[in-house]
Design a protein around this motif. Structure first.
Motif, PDB file in Angstrom:
ATOM      1  N   ASP A  42      -6.911  14.520   2.120  1.00 11.15           N
ATOM      2  CA  ASP A  42      -6.030  15.689   2.189  1.00 11.15           C
ATOM      3  C   ASP A  42      -5.083  15.622   0.997  1.00 11.15           C
ATOM      4  O   ASP A  42      -4.029  15.009   1.050  1.00 11.15           O
ATOM      5  CB  ASP A  42      -5.237  15.662   3.506  1.00 11.15           C
ATOM      6  N   THR A  43      -5.511  16.252  -0.112  1.00 11.66           N
ATOM      7  CA  THR A  43      -4.776  16.028  -1.352  1.00 11.66           C
ATOM      8  C   THR A  43      -3.431  16.748  -1.393  1.00 11.66           C
ATOM      9  O   THR A  43      -2.665  16.559  -2.312  1.00 11.66           O
ATOM     10  CB  THR A  43      -5.606  16.467  -2.576  1.00 11.66           C
ATOM     11  N   SER A  44      -3.159  17.576  -0.363  1.00 11.69           N
ATOM     12  CA  SER A  44      -1.860  18.234  -0.389  1.00 11.69           C
ATOM     13  C   SER A  44      -0.765  17.269   0.091  1.00 11.69           C
ATOM     14  O   SER A  44       0.417  17.520  -0.062  1.00 11.69           O
ATOM     15  CB  SER A  44      -1.888  19.476   0.508  1.00 11.69           C
ATOM     16  N   LEU A  45      -1.210  16.162   0.659  1.00  9.09           N
ATOM     17  CA  LEU A  45      -0.274  15.169   1.178  1.00  9.09           C
ATOM     18  C   LEU A  45       0.086  14.212   0.048  1.00  9.09           C
ATOM     19  O   LEU A  45      -0.783  13.609  -0.558  1.00  9.09           O
ATOM     20  CB  LEU A  45      -0.978  14.397   2.297  1.00  9.09           C
ATOM     21  N   PHE A  46       1.368  14.083  -0.255  1.00 12.86           N
ATOM     22  CA  PHE A  46       1.748  13.177  -1.340  1.00 12.86           C
ATOM     23  C   PHE A  46       2.197  11.830  -0.790  1.00 12.86           C
ATOM     24  O   PHE A  46       1.660  10.783  -1.143  1.00 12.86           O
ATOM     25  CB  PHE A  46       2.836  13.810  -2.190  1.00 12.86           C
ATOM     26  N   TRP A  47       3.185  11.865   0.093  1.00 14.83           N
ATOM     27  CA  TRP A  47       3.678  10.610   0.671  1.00 14.83           C
ATOM     28  C   TRP A  47       2.787  10.182   1.826  1.00 14.83           C
ATOM     29  O   TRP A  47       2.304  11.026   2.570  1.00 14.83           O
ATOM     30  CB  TRP A  47       5.110  10.775   1.175  1.00 14.83           C
ATOM     31  N   PRO A  48       2.555   8.873   1.997  1.00 12.29           N
ATOM     32  CA  PRO A  48       1.799   8.412   3.162  1.00 12.29           C
ATOM     33  C   PRO A  48       2.576   8.687   4.442  1.00 12.29           C
ATOM     34  O   PRO A  48       3.810   8.730   4.426  1.00 12.29           O
ATOM     35  CB  PRO A  48       1.633   6.912   2.920  1.00 12.29           C
ATOM     36  N   LEU A  49       1.858   8.900   5.549  1.00  8.55           N
ATOM     37  CA  LEU A  49       2.540   9.179   6.805  1.00  8.55           C
ATOM     38  C   LEU A  49       3.273   7.946   7.307  1.00  8.55           C
ATOM     39  O   LEU A  49       4.299   8.024   7.946  1.00  8.55           O
ATOM     40  CB  LEU A  49       1.526   9.633   7.867  1.00  8.55           C
ATOM     41  N   LYS A  50       2.704   6.790   6.997  1.00  9.33           N
ATOM     42  CA  LYS A  50       3.278   5.545   7.508  1.00  9.33           C
ATOM     43  C   LYS A  50       3.120   4.485   6.414  1.00  9.33           C
ATOM     44  O   LYS A  50       2.034   4.354   5.838  1.00  9.33           O
ATOM     45  CB  LYS A  50       2.521   5.128   8.770  1.00  9.33           C
ATOM     46  N   TRP A  51       4.197   3.775   6.075  1.00 12.32           N
ATOM     47  CA  TRP A  51       4.086   2.722   5.067  1.00 12.32           C
ATOM     48  C   TRP A  51       3.533   1.479   5.737  1.00 12.32           C
ATOM     49  O   TRP A  51       4.174   0.868   6.570  1.00 12.32           O
ATOM     50  CB  TRP A  51       5.451   2.412   4.446  1.00 12.32           C
ATOM     51  N   THR A  52       2.306   1.116   5.362  1.00 12.66           N
ATOM     52  CA  THR A  52       1.725  -0.063   5.990  1.00 12.66           C
ATOM     53  C   THR A  52       1.085  -0.961   4.937  1.00 12.66           C
ATOM     54  O   THR A  52       0.437  -0.483   4.002  1.00 12.66           O
ATOM     55  CB  THR A  52       0.663   0.343   7.028  1.00 12.66           C
ATOM     56  N   GLY A  53       1.306  -2.245   5.077  1.00 13.23           N
ATOM     57  CA  GLY A  53       0.715  -3.194   4.126  1.00 13.23           C
ATOM     58  C   GLY A  53      -0.664  -3.643   4.554  1.00 13.23           C
ATOM     59  O   GLY A  53      -1.257  -4.533   3.950  1.00 13.23           O
ATOM     60  N   GLU A  54      -1.195  -2.973   5.553  1.00 11.70           N
ATOM     61  CA  GLU A  54      -2.455  -3.391   6.156  1.00 11.70           C
ATOM     62  C   GLU A  54      -3.600  -3.445   5.142  1.00 11.70           C
ATOM     63  O   GLU A  54      -4.391  -4.379   5.114  1.00 11.70           O
ATOM     64  CB  GLU A  54      -2.791  -2.389   7.268  1.00 11.70           C
ATOM     65  N   TYR A  55      -3.650  -2.425   4.266  1.00 12.90           N
ATOM     66  CA  TYR A  55      -4.784  -2.338   3.349  1.00 12.90           C
ATOM     67  C   TYR A  55      -4.708  -3.403   2.271  1.00 12.90           C
ATOM     68  O   TYR A  55      -5.729  -3.926   1.826  1.00 12.90           O
ATOM     69  CB  TYR A  55      -4.877  -0.933   2.766  1.00 12.90           C
ATOM     70  N   PHE A  56      -3.487  -3.734   1.854  1.00 11.71           N
ATOM     71  CA  PHE A  56      -3.345  -4.841   0.914  1.00 11.71           C
ATOM     72  C   PHE A  56      -3.797  -6.140   1.587  1.00 11.71           C
ATOM     73  O   PHE A  56      -4.437  -6.982   0.961  1.00 11.71           O
ATOM     74  CB  PHE A  56      -1.883  -4.972   0.452  1.00 11.71           C
ATOM     75  N   ALA A  57      -3.450  -6.264   2.871  1.00 10.36           N
ATOM     76  CA  ALA A  57      -3.852  -7.473   3.604  1.00 10.36           C
ATOM     77  C   ALA A  57      -5.376  -7.572   3.672  1.00 10.36           C
ATOM     78  O   ALA A  57      -5.958  -8.636   3.435  1.00 10.36           O
ATOM     79  CB  ALA A  57      -3.248  -7.461   5.003  1.00 10.36           C
ATOM     80  N   ILE A  58      -6.034  -6.434   3.953  1.00  6.57           N
ATOM     81  CA  ILE A  58      -7.507  -6.419   4.000  1.00  6.57           C
ATOM     82  C   ILE A  58      -8.075  -6.847   2.654  1.00  6.57           C
ATOM     83  O   ILE A  58      -9.003  -7.658   2.568  1.00  6.57           O
ATOM     84  CB  ILE A  58      -8.030  -5.013   4.374  1.00  6.57           C
ATOM     85  N   LEU A  59      -7.454  -6.317   1.597  1.00  6.92           N
ATOM     86  CA  LEU A  59      -7.913  -6.631   0.244  1.00  6.92           C
ATOM     87  C   LEU A  59      -7.825  -8.132  -0.005  1.00  6.92           C
ATOM     88  O   LEU A  59      -8.770  -8.757  -0.497  1.00  6.92           O
ATOM     89  CB  LEU A  59      -7.058  -5.866  -0.764  1.00  6.92           C
ATOM     90  N   PHE A  60      -6.691  -8.722   0.363  1.00 11.22           N
ATOM     91  CA  PHE A  60      -6.489 -10.138   0.070  1.00 11.22           C
ATOM     92  C   PHE A  60      -7.318 -11.032   0.993  1.00 11.22           C
ATOM     93  O   PHE A  60      -7.660 -12.142   0.631  1.00 11.22           O
ATOM     94  CB  PHE A  60      -5.003 -10.506   0.154  1.00 11.22           C
ATOM     95  N   ARG A  61      -7.608 -10.547   2.214  1.00 11.15           N
ATOM     96  CA  ARG A  61      -8.434 -11.343   3.106  1.00 11.15           C
ATOM     97  C   ARG A  61      -9.887 -11.375   2.636  1.00 11.15           C
ATOM     98  O   ARG A  61     -10.675 -12.182   3.089  1.00 11.15           O
ATOM     99  CB  ARG A  61      -8.387 -10.749   4.517  1.00 11.15           C
ATOM    100  N   GLY A  62     -10.193 -10.481   1.704  1.00  8.53           N
ATOM    101  CA  GLY A  62     -11.556 -10.483   1.177  1.00  8.53           C
ATOM    102  C   GLY A  62     -12.583  -9.961   2.161  1.00  8.53           C
ATOM    103  O   GLY A  62     -13.701 -10.463   2.219  1.00  8.53           O
ATOM    104  N   GLU A  63     -12.223  -8.947   2.904  1.00 10.09           N
ATOM    105  CA  GLU A  63     -13.158  -8.428   3.897  1.00 10.09           C
ATOM    106  C   GLU A  63     -14.349  -7.732   3.231  1.00 10.09           C
ATOM    107  O   GLU A  63     -15.468  -7.791   3.707  1.00 10.09           O
ATOM    108  CB  GLU A  63     -12.436  -7.432   4.809  1.00 10.09           C
ATOM    109  N   TYR A  64     -14.079  -7.064   2.106  1.00  9.83           N
ATOM    110  CA  TYR A  64     -15.151  -6.353   1.420  1.00  9.83           C
ATOM    111  C   TYR A  64     -15.665  -7.133   0.225  1.00  9.83           C
ATOM    112  O   TYR A  64     -16.842  -7.216  -0.029  1.00  9.83           O
ATOM    113  CB  TYR A  64     -14.687  -4.964   1.001  1.00  9.83           C
ATOM    114  N   PHE A  65     -14.748  -7.671  -0.544  1.00  8.63           N
ATOM    115  CA  PHE A  65     -15.148  -8.535  -1.659  1.00  8.63           C
ATOM    116  C   PHE A  65     -13.949  -9.429  -1.950  1.00  8.63           C
ATOM    117  O   PHE A  65     -12.833  -9.131  -1.531  1.00  8.63           O
ATOM    118  CB  PHE A  65     -15.509  -7.708  -2.888  1.00  8.63           C
TER     119      PHE A  65
END
Lengths: 274, 300
Positions: A42-65
């Protein structure tokens, strides 16, 4: 030349506006690393609805790579190529720029040929060749082809031509060897070395075709490859991880760029002015 | 300036300095080129023994409409990108020289950031900018101007424009930086004298500035043309190595990749790659090396 304040203000303001347009996508990318897929598309949305560090955590846990591993691979390959290519091009450029000998134009001609036929055009034969000499899935197989820069050879040949002759004469009379003279002159060229090294570092960092073909296993992949694989895998996987990875992946480049920028500028201005 | 004419004396120091570069050049540039040439003359056998087939692959390319589509796309893409990037960069560089001194540096820096952006991030930004309905381009430019929304990524009429816009966004900053350095290196006194003598701005540009920055422009041109011809990452991520709807985004490098890895024909893939070499080399030679002033530098 005196410029009226009005012209200056108009130019400044319009360029500021253009800069905002240029940078807007990056803000979006950064903010995207906090968003759920639904919000991202939804590109009309600029700010995230909720500030969450979850995705950075997923990135660092190496779930995908493995983010750390890919980043390390990228830094290693790009640094080795940037430093190595600069070194080789300065050495050869020194010989071609300072000395005059019969076959000099022949070697310069070879350099021109390498500029005219870039190695990316030959990615496929290169892959087969690298495979044959046993460097498949080996970072060395990506680094070595990236050390030959025809543009670097021509650039440094020209740079060395500008070294004051007296300096070289003094060194020669003192009985210094070629290698010695080269090492003495090198520090004088710091801005040029940094400028070329940086440009090559960036090219190596972004290289896609050659690493894609040569690096096969997950642990050998560079960051752009891992991110591209994640992007291609599925649109259901959280895109925010991709955004987070892309954002963090730009930091090394921005740091190197920020450090090199002043040198880059002075080198280019000198080169252009000569 | 050269030091001396060496008289048939072999200088080991020089050879040692120049040898690593040229040795690697032979191993990782000349060898693949040679291998590619050989490969392009052999049958499409993956691992077993392959037969010599002569110019068969080149001949079949001649009748391959997808190949010509790729050639046309690459040529259009390169021409449009180079023209737009250099035009904008020249404008921006001039505007930057007029800006307040304090913001000139940060602005130049900001323009260059897209050039540092990884191709994957580019693909994401594509979604943001070119998305069918909600993309920025549609929402902020196309709709306010009263046009129908354009589905940039699947409408064959617009795919190539989307790739061009992305390249322009990406490279304008770097080229602006190069040109800004060239503009700053112009001798101030000459320009001032011309202004006092009543030479108008346009003439100052065409008669003084343009000749002075021609070498830099040529450099930018070569850099861009090579990058356009070798363009792969952007279209690979967007179309997964295919050419997008009805091949509207098919570029030569992705076609070679497709032939070799999707079609399983290394020989014909190599033929696609090598068929561009004479064109690219000839073009670059015309642009950059015929006006010799650039590389000859100090001697002219």
């Amino acid at each position: 030349m005196k410029r009226s304040g009005l012209v200056r203000t108009a130019a400044s303001l319009s360029m500021l506006a253009v800069a905002l347009v240029f940078l807007y996508p990056f803000f979006w990318m950064f903010l995207g690393s906090f968003k759920a897929n639904r919000e991202i598309f939804d590109t009309s949305l600029f700010w995230p609805l909720k500030w969450t560090g979850e995705y950075f955590a997923i990135l660092f846990r190496g779930e995908y790579f493995s983010f750390g591993r890919s980043l390390l691979n990228s830094v290693f390959i790009a640094l080795a190529q940037g430093i190595g290519a600069t070194l080789l091009a300065t050495m050869a450029g020194f010989v071609l720029g300072v000395y005059r000998f019969r076959s000099r134009n022949l070697w310069l001609g070879v350099g021109v040929l390498v500029v005219l036929v870039p190695v990316q055009m030959m990615a496929l034969p290169l892959f087969i060749w690298v495979n044959r000499i046993g460097l498949f899935d080996n970072p060395v197989g990506v680094i070595l082809p990236g050390l030959v820069s025809g543009l670097g050879l021509l650039f440094f040949t020209r740079v060395f031509r500008q070294i004051p002759r007296e300096l070289l004469d003094v060194a020669r009379i003192e009985g210094a060897s070629e290698g010695r003279i080269f090492l003495t002159v090198l520090p004088l060229l710091k801005p040029f070395l940094i400028a070329f090294g940086f440009a090559h570092f960036v090219l190596a960092w972004h290289a896609h075709v050659i690493p894609l073909l040569i690096l096969h296993s997950d642990t050998a992949r560079t960051l752009p490859l891992s991110l591209a694989a994640l992007f291609g895998s599925s649109l259901n996987s959280p895109q925010a991880v991709l955004m987070a990875g892309s954002t963090l992946g730009m930091i090394p480049l921005l740091v190197v760029f920020g450090l090199a920028y002043p040198q880059l500028k002075s080198a280019l201005q000198e080169f252009v002015a000569s | 300036m050269a030091l001396e004419k060496s008289k048939f004396r072999v200088s080991w120091g020089r050879i040692c300095l120049a040898a690593p570069f040229f040795a690697l050049l032979v191993v990782f540039w000349a060898m693949p080129l040679f291998q590619g040439l050989r490969l392009s003359l052999e049958s499409d056998t993956l691992w077993g023994a392959s037969r010599f087939v002569g110019f068969k692959h080149y001949l079949s390319l001649w009748n391959d409409h997808r190949y010509w589509k790729a050639v046309l796309n690459t040529a259009l893409f390169s021409a449009a990108t180079v023209t737009l990037v250099l035009g904008f960069a020249l404008l921006a560089a001039h505007a930057l020289t007029l800006c307040w001194g304090r913001i000139r540096g940060p602005l130049t820096f900001a323009f260059m950031v897209p050039g540092l952006c990884p191709p994957t991030a580019l693909a994401l930004l594509f979604l943001l900018v070119f998305h069918g309905k909600e993309g920025l381009l549609n929402q902020w430019v196309i709709q306010p101007l009263g046009f129908e929304t354009i589905n940039w990524l699947s409408d064959p009429d617009y795919i190539l424009s989307a790739v061009v816009i992305q390249a322009v966004w990406r490279w304008t900053g770097f080229m602006t930086f190069f040109l800004l350095c060239a503009l700053n290196a112009r001798p101030r006194d000459v320009l001032d004298a011309a202004a006092i003598d009543g030479v108008n701005a346009w003439q100052r540009f065409t008669k003084i500035t343009l000749p002075l920055i021609t070498p830099t422009l040529l450099f930018c041109l070569v850099y861009l043309v090579v990058d356009c011809f070798a363009q792969f990452a952007g279209s690979y991520i967007l179309f997964g190595g295919s050419g997008g709807t009805s091949d509207a985004g098919l570029l030569l490098v992705s076609y070679a990749y497709q032939k070799a890895f999707v079609g399983g024909g290394f020989g014909s893939g190599a033929a696609v790659s090598l068929s561009i070499v004479p064109w690219l080399a000839g073009m670059l030679f015309l642009i950059a090396f015929v006006p010799r002033t650039f590389w000859k530098g100090g001697e002219t």
